[in-house]
Design a protein around this motif. Structure first.
Motif, PDB file in Angstrom:
ATOM      1  N   SER A 182      16.605  20.297  27.047  1.00  0.00           N
ATOM      2  CA  SER A 182      15.897  19.532  28.070  1.00  0.00           C
ATOM      3  C   SER A 182      15.963  20.158  29.453  1.00  0.00           C
ATOM      4  CB  SER A 182      16.464  18.105  28.139  1.00  0.00           C
ATOM      5  OG  SER A 182      17.836  18.132  28.491  1.00  0.00           O
ATOM      6  N   ARG A 183      16.666  21.288  29.581  1.00  0.00           N
ATOM      7  CA  ARG A 183      16.742  21.947  30.883  1.00  0.00           C
ATOM      8  C   ARG A 183      17.143  23.402  30.691  1.00  0.00           C
ATOM      9  NH1 ARG A 183      22.138  20.178  34.151  1.00  0.00           N
ATOM     10  NH2 ARG A 183      23.665  20.968  32.677  1.00  0.00           N
ATOM     11  N   SER A 184      17.079  24.172  31.772  1.00  0.00           N
ATOM     12  CA  SER A 184      17.369  25.595  31.707  1.00  0.00           C
ATOM     13  C   SER A 184      17.935  26.065  33.039  1.00  0.00           C
ATOM     14  CB  SER A 184      16.082  26.373  31.376  1.00  0.00           C
ATOM     15  OG  SER A 184      16.338  27.751  31.258  1.00  0.00           O
ATOM     16  N   VAL A 185      18.667  27.172  32.993  1.00  0.00           N
ATOM     17  CA  VAL A 185      19.195  27.758  34.218  1.00  0.00           C
ATOM     18  C   VAL A 185      18.941  29.266  34.180  1.00  0.00           C
ATOM     19  CG1 VAL A 185      21.528  27.988  33.227  1.00  0.00           C
ATOM     20  CG2 VAL A 185      21.216  28.037  35.721  1.00  0.00           C
ATOM     21  N   THR A 186      18.435  29.812  35.278  1.00  0.00           N
ATOM     22  CA  THR A 186      18.142  31.238  35.354  1.00  0.00           C
ATOM     23  C   THR A 186      18.784  31.843  36.590  1.00  0.00           C
ATOM     24  OG1 THR A 186      16.052  30.758  36.507  1.00  0.00           O
ATOM     25  CG2 THR A 186      15.954  31.036  34.118  1.00  0.00           C
ATOM     26  N   GLU A 187      18.933  33.157  36.545  1.00  0.00           N
ATOM     27  CA  GLU A 187      19.502  33.882  37.675  1.00  0.00           C
ATOM     28  C   GLU A 187      18.370  34.466  38.516  1.00  0.00           C
ATOM     29  OE1 GLU A 187      22.750  36.610  36.506  1.00  0.00           O
ATOM     30  OE2 GLU A 187      22.492  35.748  34.510  1.00  0.00           O
ATOM     31  N   SER A 188      18.310  34.076  39.757  1.00  0.00           N
ATOM     32  CA  SER A 188      17.309  34.607  40.677  1.00  0.00           C
ATOM     33  C   SER A 188      17.944  34.651  42.057  1.00  0.00           C
ATOM     34  CB  SER A 188      16.047  33.734  40.685  1.00  0.00           C
ATOM     35  OG  SER A 188      15.073  34.264  41.549  1.00  0.00           O
ATOM     36  N   LEU A 192      21.652  30.690  41.179  1.00  0.00           N
ATOM     37  CA  LEU A 192      21.302  30.013  39.932  1.00  0.00           C
ATOM     38  C   LEU A 192      20.208  28.997  40.199  1.00  0.00           C
ATOM     39  CD1 LEU A 192      24.865  29.406  38.444  1.00  0.00           C
ATOM     40  CD2 LEU A 192      23.181  31.113  37.704  1.00  0.00           C
ATOM     41  N   VAL A 193      19.162  29.039  39.386  1.00  0.00           N
ATOM     42  CA  VAL A 193      18.031  28.130  39.537  1.00  0.00           C
ATOM     43  C   VAL A 193      17.955  27.239  38.305  1.00  0.00           C
ATOM     44  CG1 VAL A 193      15.542  27.914  39.831  1.00  0.00           C
ATOM     45  CG2 VAL A 193      16.762  29.803  40.932  1.00  0.00           C
ATOM     46  N   TRP A 194      18.094  25.928  38.520  1.00  0.00           N
ATOM     47  CA  TRP A 194      18.018  24.969  37.423  1.00  0.00           C
ATOM     48  C   TRP A 194      16.604  24.413  37.344  1.00  0.00           C
ATOM     49  CZ3 TRP A 194      22.384  24.017  34.426  1.00  0.00           C
ATOM     50  CH2 TRP A 194      23.569  24.557  34.914  1.00  0.00           C
ATOM     51  N   SER A 195      16.109  24.257  36.125  1.00  0.00           N
ATOM     52  CA  SER A 195      14.745  23.766  35.961  1.00  0.00           C
ATOM     53  C   SER A 195      14.628  22.950  34.681  1.00  0.00           C
ATOM     54  CB  SER A 195      13.751  24.932  35.936  1.00  0.00           C
ATOM     55  OG  SER A 195      14.033  25.790  34.838  1.00  0.00           O
ATOM     56  N   GLY A 240      32.466  28.266  34.782  1.00  0.00           N
ATOM     57  CA  GLY A 240      31.154  28.211  35.403  1.00  0.00           C
ATOM     58  C   GLY A 240      30.052  28.597  34.429  1.00  0.00           C
ATOM     59  N   VAL A 241      28.836  28.700  34.957  1.00  0.00           N
ATOM     60  CA  VAL A 241      27.681  29.060  34.128  1.00  0.00           C
ATOM     61  C   VAL A 241      27.884  30.457  33.541  1.00  0.00           C
ATOM     62  CG1 VAL A 241      25.211  29.586  34.166  1.00  0.00           C
ATOM     63  CG2 VAL A 241      26.090  27.602  35.415  1.00  0.00           C
ATOM     64  N   LEU A 242      27.630  30.591  32.271  1.00  0.00           N
ATOM     65  CA  LEU A 242      27.728  31.884  31.597  1.00  0.00           C
ATOM     66  C   LEU A 242      26.466  32.689  31.929  1.00  0.00           C
ATOM     67  CD1 LEU A 242      29.456  33.559  29.644  1.00  0.00           C
ATOM     68  CD2 LEU A 242      28.142  32.570  27.761  1.00  0.00           C
TER      69      LEU A 242
END
Length: 216
Positions: free
Chosen positions: A64-70, A73-76, A116-118
């Motif tokens: 239901s969600r995602s996190v990317t490195e930009s 960290l950007v959660w969407s 933390g986030v992997l």
């Protein structure tokens, strides 16, 4: 104007034995290799998973969600068709449960050593890449792959286990089955042989019935 057909870059697909070998070669988080190889989640979808996203009784994970490195960290939130419930094999249940034991419902399941986030960039460079090289030394057929290629591995292994194009579409979160076929058309070539074999069996069965009936 007629556009040229879209070409896809060569991808590396792992067999079950190669998935096991790679998981055994990484020095941290072997569960990541197995999980991505058998669910087809994108890295950012996996990294954003919380304890509450797992249904251990049904062996399902809710994306239901995602996190990317930009930069940071950007959660969407995934697009509508990317939100999905994906099954995972029972053989992964124990190690997934161990990751979640004693954690709050909103705690991340896959984390770095500090909780933390992997991050894909760190894991790929420090853990995944070296493990791939180890596997290639032991197996000259082992392909050069990235963590994202485990998504393609999941599609390949699902098709080999009998999944049809709609099932693979739902597992990967593609908008349409045509997108799945466009990307993985080569996986379904064997289905044509199966169709031909089944038609041949039906033809022979019908002929046998006709012969039996004529004798009566």
């Amino acid at each position: 104007m007629k556009l040229p057909k879209r070409k896809h870059a060569d991808r590396g697909y792992l067999s079950h034995a190669q998935v096991a070998a790679l998981a055994g070669a990484v020095d941290r988080h072997p569960e990541v290799v197995r999980f991505l190889s058998y669910t087809g989640l994108r890295w950012g979808e996996m990294a954003a998973l919380r304890v509450q996203d797992f249904d251990m009784l049904r062996r399902r994970v809710n994306v239901s969600r995602s996190v990317t490195e930009s930069g940071g960290l950007v959660w969407s939130t995934p697009k509508t068709w990317e939100r999905r419930s994906v099954p995972f094999p029972a053989s992964l249940a124990d190690e997934l449960a161990a990751l979640m034991a004693g954690n709050a419902r909103d705690a991340l399941v896959f984390t770095d050593m500090r909780g933390g986030v992997l991050r894909n960039s760190n894991y790929r460079a420090r853990v995944f890449g070296p493990a791939v090289k180890v596997c290639q030394k032991a197996d000259d057929t082992f392909p050069s792959i990235t963590p994202h290629d485990l998504r393609h591995t999941a599609a390949s292994l699902a098709v080999s286990a009998g999944a049809n194009v709609k099932a693979v579409q739902r597992m990967l979160g593609h908008a349409k089955a045509s997108m799945t076929l466009d990307v993985y058309a080569d996986f379904f070539d064997d289905d044509l042989d199966i169709v031909a074999d089944n038609l041949d069996a039906a033809i022979k069965s019908a002929a046998d019935q006709l012969r039996t009936g004529s004798k009566r």
